[in-house]
Design an enzyme around this catalytic site. Sequence first.
Site, PDB file in Angstrom:
ATOM      1  N   HIS A 188      -1.231  -6.860   0.507  1.00 45.55           N
ATOM      2  CA  HIS A 188      -0.190  -7.405  -0.366  1.00 45.55           C
ATOM      3  C   HIS A 188       1.186  -7.334   0.284  1.00 45.55           C
ATOM      4  O   HIS A 188       1.369  -6.725   1.342  1.00 45.55           O
ATOM      5  CB  HIS A 188      -0.183  -6.672  -1.708  1.00 45.55           C
ATOM      6  CG  HIS A 188       0.213  -5.218  -1.608  1.00 45.55           C
ATOM      7  ND1 HIS A 188       1.516  -4.810  -1.553  1.00 45.55           N
ATOM      8  CD2 HIS A 188      -0.543  -4.094  -1.546  1.00 45.55           C
ATOM      9  CE1 HIS A 188       1.564  -3.491  -1.480  1.00 45.55           C
ATOM     10  NE2 HIS A 188       0.321  -3.029  -1.468  1.00 45.55           N
ATOM     11  N   CYS A 204      -3.663   0.734  -0.134  1.00 46.10           N
ATOM     12  CA  CYS A 204      -3.564  -0.685   0.153  1.00 46.10           C
ATOM     13  C   CYS A 204      -2.894  -0.936   1.499  1.00 46.10           C
ATOM     14  O   CYS A 204      -2.294  -0.049   2.093  1.00 46.10           O
ATOM     15  CB  CYS A 204      -2.801  -1.399  -0.957  1.00 46.10           C
ATOM     16  SG  CYS A 204      -3.714  -1.434  -2.514  1.00 46.10           S
TER      17      CYS A 204
END
Length: 237
Positions: A188, A204
């Site tokens: 992301h 992440c």
Amino acid sequence: MPETLAAPSRRAVLAGFAGLSALTLAGCQTGRNPRIAQAGAVAPRRVIDPYYLQMYAAMPEEKYPVPAVDLSKLDPVYFRQVVPYRTTERPGTLVVDTPNRFLYLVMENGEALRYGVGIGRAGFSWGGRARIAYKRAWPRWTPPSEMIERQPELEKYRNGMEPGLENPLGARALYIFEGGRDTLYRIHGTLETWSIGRAVSSGCVRLLNQDVIDLANRVPNDTPITVIQGPSEAPAA
């Protein structure tokens, strides 16, 4: 696994950077002469190649306008760039080299498009083979229940946080599935330039917003991804 992607030429890939405005930072530390420092003089500003300034320029056309990246805050090694890369992975595969803080999009002819990334803190890491099940532009962010238990202040986002520049997923999110199961890990975007090249997130893989926009434009759904955790696993670049 998707069909092998035709690798663009180095010239074509680099030309595409500016057009897609993907994100990577430039920042070179310059040593200071102790005598000059004692005299109170300021070290000269590093000159940044206009090519990279354009690559990481503001993106006012986005739904939530993305500001330009301050390239003075990042080591230039994390700029998006085409590099030599020896691997047995098929072209079109994503490889996250966790120890070195890079994400590679494998190309043909022994090359890859490399992005600088921030990765998960110790205890929030994951490795293995999976796929990008789907992508979202300006996604909602819903923290896992385990995260809310650790950080009760996130309770207000249990049903999701609206998209925007302050949303932790940034401008784009690529959702990592292992088989048919959502790993809850994402690739992301972020505005936090300082975090690229560091272990900071809850597992992440984060890229600058310009870079994740570029990446999302290049890879289709079902793109294979390999996340490398140990240095011995990493293919030679």
